[in-house]
Design an enzyme around this catalytic site. Structure first.
Site, mmCIF file in Angstrom:
data_model
loop_
_atom_site.group_PDB
_atom_site.id
_atom_site.type_symbol
_atom_site.label_atom_id
_atom_site.label_comp_id
_atom_site.label_asym_id
_atom_site.label_seq_id
_atom_site.Cartn_x
_atom_site.Cartn_y
_atom_site.Cartn_z
ATOM 1 C CG HIS A 17 45.760 43.611 44.110
ATOM 2 N ND1 HIS A 17 46.794 42.939 43.494
ATOM 3 C CD2 HIS A 17 46.221 44.865 44.307
ATOM 4 C CE1 HIS A 17 47.809 43.748 43.323
ATOM 5 N NE2 HIS A 17 47.500 44.921 43.805
ATOM 6 C CB CYS A 36 50.954 46.209 47.327
ATOM 7 S SG CYS A 36 51.273 47.101 45.813
ATOM 8 C CG HIS A 42 46.229 48.957 46.053
ATOM 9 N ND1 HIS A 42 46.617 48.007 46.955
ATOM 10 C CD2 HIS A 42 46.904 48.679 44.909
ATOM 11 C CE1 HIS A 42 47.505 47.200 46.390
ATOM 12 N NE2 HIS A 42 47.690 47.582 45.148
ATOM 13 C CG HIS A 44 46.935 47.779 40.221
ATOM 14 N ND1 HIS A 44 48.029 48.614 40.191
ATOM 15 C CD2 HIS A 44 47.041 47.056 41.366
ATOM 16 C CE1 HIS A 44 48.771 48.397 41.268
ATOM 17 N NE2 HIS A 44 48.198 47.458 42.009
ATOM 18 C CG ASP A 82 36.087 45.232 34.111
ATOM 19 O OD1 ASP A 82 37.038 45.921 34.530
ATOM 20 O OD2 ASP A 82 35.159 45.714 33.423
ATOM 21 C CG HIS A 83 34.345 47.686 37.269
ATOM 22 N ND1 HIS A 83 34.901 47.658 36.018
ATOM 23 C CD2 HIS A 83 34.121 48.995 37.548
ATOM 24 C CE1 HIS A 83 34.994 48.894 35.549
ATOM 25 N NE2 HIS A 83 34.539 49.729 36.460
ATOM 26 C CD GLU A 128 50.122 45.023 39.915
ATOM 27 O OE1 GLU A 128 49.453 44.037 40.264
ATOM 28 O OE2 GLU A 128 51.203 45.329 40.444
HETATM 29 NI NI NI Z 1 48.789 46.564 43.748
#
Ligand code: NI
Length: 139
Positions: A17, A36, A42, A44, A82-83, A128
């Site tokens: 995100h 961020c 990037h 998580h 996911d992914h 997160e």
């Molecule tokens: Ni983040």
């Protein structure tokens, strides 16, 4: 027996995100969101805890069949997130900053719709990182 019990299911997904408010300057975005706000995104490793509370069904002994709960989470959350790049791949975040807070609310609303019952309440916890997490009680 009129007992209210909570059932929990833990799940996991990886997603990318970027936190960004398009109404602000780049400098302001960087000031508020720091790393961020990285334009190249990037990732998580999100841990998701879904809590379902309701009365025990006298026929089954269940609040909810956890296999059904797990299938619903897979279909509506994991397959969608996911992914994925949350900003680009998930329509709910097209105009919504994908913070942990907003992701938890989106997950709650998707699952509430899929469960389609007034007799169960749903609480979402989204980690997160190991030490940073949010909780949305759906109220
Ligand atoms: Ni983040």
């Amino acid at each position: 027996m009129n007992r209210k019990v909570s059932v929990y299911r833990l799940e996991h997904f990886n997603a990318a995100h970027r936190l960004h408010n398009p109404e602000w300057s780049n400098a302001e975005n960087e000031r508020i969101f720091g790393k961020c706000n990285n334009p190249n995104y990037h990732g998580h490793n999100y841990n998701l805890e879904v809590k379902v509370t309701g009365l025990i069904n006298s026929d089954t002994g269940y609040v909810i069949d956890i296999k059904i709960l797990s299938d619903i989470i897979k279909e509506h959350v994991l397959d969608a997130f996911d992914h994925k790049n949350l900003n680009l791949d998930v329509p709910e975040f097209k105009n919504l900053n994908p913070t942990a807070e907003n992701i938890a609310v989106v997950i709650h609303d998707k699952l509430e719709k899929a469960l389609n019952t007034d007799s169960l309440t749903l609480k979402i916890r989204l980690y997160e990182t190991e030490r940073n997490y949010v909780e949305y009680p759906g109220e």
